[in-house]
Design a protein around this motif. Structure first.
Motif, PDB file in Angstrom:
ATOM      1  N   GLU A   4     -15.367  -0.937 -11.630  1.00 39.68           N
ATOM      2  CA  GLU A   4     -15.699  -0.945 -10.212  1.00 39.68           C
ATOM      3  C   GLU A   4     -14.705  -1.824  -9.452  1.00 39.68           C
ATOM      4  O   GLU A   4     -14.184  -2.804  -9.976  1.00 39.68           O
ATOM      5  CB  GLU A   4     -17.115  -1.502 -10.013  1.00 39.68           C
ATOM      6  CG  GLU A   4     -18.198  -0.605 -10.585  1.00 39.68           C
ATOM      7  CD  GLU A   4     -18.317   0.722  -9.843  1.00 39.68           C
ATOM      8  OE1 GLU A   4     -17.883   0.800  -8.679  1.00 39.68           O
ATOM      9  OE2 GLU A   4     -18.850   1.677 -10.426  1.00 39.68           O
ATOM     10  N   PRO A   5     -14.457  -1.477  -8.189  1.00 34.12           N
ATOM     11  CA  PRO A   5     -13.586  -2.322  -7.363  1.00 34.12           C
ATOM     12  C   PRO A   5     -14.151  -3.727  -7.225  1.00 34.12           C
ATOM     13  O   PRO A   5     -15.364  -3.929  -7.275  1.00 34.12           O
ATOM     14  CB  PRO A   5     -13.569  -1.598  -6.003  1.00 34.12           C
ATOM     15  CG  PRO A   5     -14.048  -0.201  -6.296  1.00 34.12           C
ATOM     16  CD  PRO A   5     -14.958  -0.307  -7.483  1.00 34.12           C
ATOM     17  N   GLU A  31     -15.338  -7.093  -5.460  1.00 37.97           N
ATOM     18  CA  GLU A  31     -16.084  -7.311  -4.204  1.00 37.97           C
ATOM     19  C   GLU A  31     -15.163  -7.922  -3.156  1.00 37.97           C
ATOM     20  O   GLU A  31     -14.312  -8.709  -3.484  1.00 37.97           O
ATOM     21  CB  GLU A  31     -17.265  -8.259  -4.483  1.00 37.97           C
ATOM     22  CG  GLU A  31     -18.322  -7.644  -5.382  1.00 37.97           C
ATOM     23  CD  GLU A  31     -19.008  -6.434  -4.769  1.00 37.97           C
ATOM     24  OE1 GLU A  31     -19.087  -6.378  -3.515  1.00 37.97           O
ATOM     25  OE2 GLU A  31     -19.466  -5.563  -5.512  1.00 37.97           O
ATOM     26  N   GLY A  75      -8.666  -1.082  -3.897  1.00 40.93           N
ATOM     27  CA  GLY A  75     -10.074  -0.716  -3.938  1.00 40.93           C
ATOM     28  C   GLY A  75     -10.338   0.574  -4.682  1.00 40.93           C
ATOM     29  O   GLY A  75     -11.322   1.266  -4.410  1.00 40.93           O
ATOM     30  N   TRP A 100      -7.216   8.975  -7.780  1.00 42.01           N
ATOM     31  CA  TRP A 100      -6.541   8.901  -6.483  1.00 42.01           C
ATOM     32  C   TRP A 100      -6.361  10.310  -5.921  1.00 42.01           C
ATOM     33  O   TRP A 100      -5.816  11.184  -6.591  1.00 42.01           O
ATOM     34  CB  TRP A 100      -5.180   8.227  -6.631  1.00 42.01           C
ATOM     35  CG  TRP A 100      -4.328   8.307  -5.394  1.00 42.01           C
ATOM     36  CD1 TRP A 100      -3.284   9.148  -5.158  1.00 42.01           C
ATOM     37  CD2 TRP A 100      -4.455   7.490  -4.220  1.00 42.01           C
ATOM     38  NE1 TRP A 100      -2.752   8.922  -3.913  1.00 42.01           N
ATOM     39  CE2 TRP A 100      -3.457   7.899  -3.307  1.00 42.01           C
ATOM     40  CE3 TRP A 100      -5.320   6.458  -3.845  1.00 42.01           C
ATOM     41  CZ2 TRP A 100      -3.302   7.325  -2.056  1.00 42.01           C
ATOM     42  CZ3 TRP A 100      -5.156   5.884  -2.603  1.00 42.01           C
ATOM     43  CH2 TRP A 100      -4.158   6.306  -1.725  1.00 42.01           C
ATOM     44  N   ARG A 107     -10.915   3.073  -8.209  1.00 41.65           N
ATOM     45  CA  ARG A 107     -11.594   3.058  -9.501  1.00 41.65           C
ATOM     46  C   ARG A 107     -10.603   3.426 -10.593  1.00 41.65           C
ATOM     47  O   ARG A 107      -9.808   4.347 -10.437  1.00 41.65           O
ATOM     48  CB  ARG A 107     -12.762   4.031  -9.497  1.00 41.65           C
ATOM     49  CG  ARG A 107     -13.894   3.602  -8.570  1.00 41.65           C
ATOM     50  CD  ARG A 107     -15.078   4.525  -8.658  1.00 41.65           C
ATOM     51  NE  ARG A 107     -16.206   3.995  -7.898  1.00 41.65           N
ATOM     52  CZ  ARG A 107     -17.411   4.512  -7.929  1.00 41.65           C
ATOM     53  NH1 ARG A 107     -17.667   5.565  -8.687  1.00 41.65           N
ATOM     54  NH2 ARG A 107     -18.382   3.979  -7.208  1.00 41.65           N
ATOM     55  N   CYS A 162      -4.538  -1.809  -8.718  1.00 42.67           N
ATOM     56  CA  CYS A 162      -5.202  -0.661  -8.100  1.00 42.67           C
ATOM     57  C   CYS A 162      -6.632  -1.004  -7.695  1.00 42.67           C
ATOM     58  O   CYS A 162      -7.118  -0.587  -6.640  1.00 42.67           O
ATOM     59  CB  CYS A 162      -5.202   0.529  -9.062  1.00 42.67           C
ATOM     60  SG  CYS A 162      -3.580   1.290  -9.296  1.00 42.67           S
ATOM     61  N   VAL A 163      -7.305  -1.783  -8.529  1.00 46.29           N
ATOM     62  CA  VAL A 163      -8.685  -2.178  -8.239  1.00 46.29           C
ATOM     63  C   VAL A 163      -8.730  -3.213  -7.120  1.00 46.29           C
ATOM     64  O   VAL A 163      -9.442  -3.054  -6.126  1.00 46.29           O
ATOM     65  CB  VAL A 163      -9.364  -2.731  -9.506  1.00 46.29           C
ATOM     66  CG1 VAL A 163     -10.742  -3.304  -9.166  1.00 46.29           C
ATOM     67  CG2 VAL A 163      -9.493  -1.648 -10.568  1.00 46.29           C
ATOM     68  N   GLU A 164      -7.962  -4.286  -7.273  1.00 47.12           N
ATOM     69  CA  GLU A 164      -8.113  -5.440  -6.386  1.00 47.12           C
ATOM     70  C   GLU A 164      -7.375  -5.293  -5.062  1.00 47.12           C
ATOM     71  O   GLU A 164      -7.796  -5.864  -4.054  1.00 47.12           O
ATOM     72  CB  GLU A 164      -7.636  -6.701  -7.113  1.00 47.12           C
ATOM     73  CG  GLU A 164      -8.484  -7.043  -8.327  1.00 47.12           C
ATOM     74  CD  GLU A 164      -8.031  -8.301  -9.033  1.00 47.12           C
ATOM     75  OE1 GLU A 164      -7.414  -9.154  -8.355  1.00 47.12           O
ATOM     76  OE2 GLU A 164      -8.287  -8.432 -10.249  1.00 47.12           O
ATOM     77  N   THR A 195     -17.767   9.845  -7.790  1.00 47.65           N
ATOM     78  CA  THR A 195     -18.787   8.974  -7.215  1.00 47.65           C
ATOM     79  C   THR A 195     -20.182   9.513  -7.525  1.00 47.65           C
ATOM     80  O   THR A 195     -21.085   8.779  -7.911  1.00 47.65           O
ATOM     81  CB  THR A 195     -18.584   8.874  -5.696  1.00 47.65           C
ATOM     82  OG1 THR A 195     -17.260   8.376  -5.446  1.00 47.65           O
ATOM     83  CG2 THR A 195     -19.602   7.940  -5.070  1.00 47.65           C
ATOM     84  N   GLU A 218       0.824  -1.201   0.000  1.00 51.47           N
ATOM     85  CA  GLU A 218       0.000   0.000   0.000  1.00 51.47           C
ATOM     86  C   GLU A 218       0.859   1.252   0.000  1.00 51.47           C
ATOM     87  O   GLU A 218       0.538   2.243  -0.667  1.00 51.47           O
ATOM     88  CB  GLU A 218      -0.945  -0.021   1.202  1.00 51.47           C
ATOM     89  CG  GLU A 218      -2.074  -1.028   1.045  1.00 51.47           C
ATOM     90  CD  GLU A 218      -2.953  -1.137   2.280  1.00 51.47           C
ATOM     91  OE1 GLU A 218      -2.779  -0.283   3.193  1.00 51.47           O
ATOM     92  OE2 GLU A 218      -3.794  -2.046   2.333  1.00 51.47           O
TER      93      GLU A 218
END
Length: 543
Positions: free
Chosen positions: A540-541, A543, A248, A260, A250, A243-245, A514, A216
């Motif tokens: 989308e991120p 789940e 989290g 970001w 977009r 970045c997505v997984e 958003t 991170e």
């Protein structure tokens, strides 16, 4: 130290830099400086065409270069705060500043975190059943080494930037400096920033080898830039998926953007390349001609060659095993073909690298013991660093074997064909970054498949002269078109066009995105700027 001859590519870099970066004062940040000062006053140039390309950029723009102090004399420069001049001629020089580092901290930064932890993660080299073991020693190296050195380089660059006449442009390089951009952005929000990553970017699942706190921090550091440069389209895809997984976030994958901190961060592929004219000049040098005469005295009818660092990612052992299979399956090659490996020792301060060299040497010794004849040594292994010898190897091959497990680019695949004099065939790993550009004109192999590699070597050796020439010329044309000047130009054009202007940071905040994404789904945005409409096509991120 004198300025290297200005080839057409380096001249083009200078013109492009002056044209595209007139509003900026560039600062180049690297782990290692472009020149290493010696006690006798000599400057030893860093290896490779990239140093020359970035040096040309620095000369054209009067950029400042900032690197970590790695040696005693560099630490003396760092302590004094005075720069090293890249050249005795004032018109051609640029200043090189060294950031102060404690020797123990630098050792932790480089030999524990950068190599092997990060390098191995980028190249999928960990045997994850048993390694890495992230213990208190790794955490200590992270906090007391990697973070400290990154902060020192960033702080030295910031101190310089505050004295510059124009808007600072920070150009950070590679995996040793992932954390420096966040330090810079926090202190200087309006700076322009780009980070180029020379290594491949792994998929999200493998990045989980790194602890969450470390990865991170890496993403926060990189996403502090305006532009992140990678080698290939696959690297860009992997980075965006991370970045997505993992974060989290977009992303808009079609545009190559991440949202970001209220900013759009652009993620682009810039395949690194070489200075074609510089390579050709080396090939015509008297030193190379003398070495070619030496080679002519011992070479057999055909030569398979490789030029590599002794890095586990280069997959040397499987290359030798494939050659052994070739000799097993085709005894007609005995006495007629030699595999000549010219290898540069790499990172011998890391245990894994020293052990790898031992394994290479024992493998070569075994193959030679098995197949050696009175006047024929099947495998010729040379260890050393000599650019003239490397170019001699390039000029001499009938087959060039480039079979890395994974490479950001692999410039050997571009350098060799440019100077080769025998219409040699490129046998190329599908996992090398260069495969995206050159794969259609080489013989593609799976780097793990020894049987397929052996067959590829046989196919290359048996290829007709007409096909060899056609493939060779195609590769030369691609490399000449996509040379190092083009690599730099594309980055500079993007810096000028997508970097937000000072004090008017056009771009959506996370809240704006958003809101727009939820309210306008399925509706036309007739009055919305095109760049924002594109940005709203987000992934989308997970789940």
């Amino acid at each position: 130290m004198t300025t290297p001859e200005q080839t057409p590519a380096l001249q083009a870099i200078g013109r492009d830099a002056a044209r595209l970066l007139s509003q900026f004062s560039p600062i180049i940040l690297t782990n290692r400086g472009p020149f290493e000062p010696k006690r006798d006053g000599q400057l030893v140039s860093g290896a490779g065409g990239l140093v020359r390309a970035l040096s040309s950029l620095a000369t054209a723009t009067k950029a400042t270069w900032v690197s970590a102090a790695r040696t005693e004399i560099e630490r003396e420069f760092a302590a004094s705060g005075t720069p090293l001049s890249s050249d005795n001629g004032a018109d051609q020089s640029f200043p090189i500043f060294f950031a102060p580092t404690d020797p123990d901290a630098y050792q932790l930064h480089y030999a524990v975190i950068s190599n092997p932890l990060l390098w191995f993660a980028h190249h999928y080299l960990w045997n994850i059943a048993i390694e890495p073991v992230v213990d208190q020693d790794i955490y200590r190296a992270w906090f007391d080494g990697y973070r400290v050195v990154n902060a020192s380089i960033a702080e030295r660059a910031l101190a310089i930037a505050r004295e510059l006449p124009r808007r600072p442009l920070f150009l950070s390089q590679d995996y040793q400096l992932y954390l420096a951009p966040e330090v810079i952005r926090s202190a200087m929000p309006e700076a322009a920033m780009q980070h180029f990553i020379h290594v491949p970017w792994p998929e999200p699942r493998y990045m989980k080898v790194l602890p969450a706190a470390m990865r991170e921090a890496i993403f926060k550091g990189l996403l502090s830039n305006d532009i992140i440069g990678l080698q290939t389209s696959l690297d860009v895809h992997n980075f965006l998926r991370c970045c997505v997984e993992l974060m989290g976030l977009r992303v808009a994958e079609a545009e190559g953007t991440v949202f970001w901190g209220g900013r759009l961060v652009w993620v682009r592929a810039y395949p690194v390349s070489i200075d074609v004219d510089a390579m050709k000049q080396l090939g015509e040098s008297s030193a190379v001609r003398e070495l070619e005469a030496e080679v002519a005295a011992w070479r057999p009818e055909m030569l398979i060659v490789r030029v590599d660092r002794t890095d586990p990612s280069k997959n040397l052992i499987r290359g030798f095993l494939a050659f052994e299979r070739l000799l097993e399956d085709h005894p007609e090659y005995h006495g007629r073909v030699t595999l000549w490996a010219f290898l540069q020792p790499s990172r011998q301060d890391v245990d894994a690298y020293r052990q790898y060299v031992d394994l290479v040497q024992s493998t070569v010794a075994r193959i030679n013991s098995r197949f050696r004849q009175e006047n024929w040594e099947p495998t010729r292994l040379e260890l050393g660093e000599d650019i003239y010898r490397a170019v001699t190897v390039y000029r001499s091959y009938d087959v060039l074997l480039v079979n890395p497990i994974l490479d950001g680019m692999n410039l050997v695949a571009k350098e060799g064909p440019v100077v080769n004099q025998r219409s040699g065939v490129l046998v190329l790993s599908e996992s090398a970054g260069a495969h995206e550009e050159l794969g259609a004109h080489g013989v593609t192999i799976n780097p793990f498949d020894v049987e397929i590699t052996a067959r590829a070597l046989h196919r290359a050796l048996q290829m007709s002269p007409a096909e060899r020439e056609l493939r060779s010329q195609a590769i030369k044309q691609i490399v000449a078109t996509n040379d190092v000047a083009r690599w730099v130009r594309h980055q500079l054009e993007d810096i000028r066009s997508v970097t937000p202007p000072m004090r008017d940071r056009t771009g959506p905040s996370q809240a704006q995105l958003t809101g727009f994404a939820s309210v306008t789904k399925g509706k036309a945005l007739a009055n919305t700027p095109g760049w924002l409409r594109r940005a709203l096509r987000v992934t989308e991120p997970a789940e």
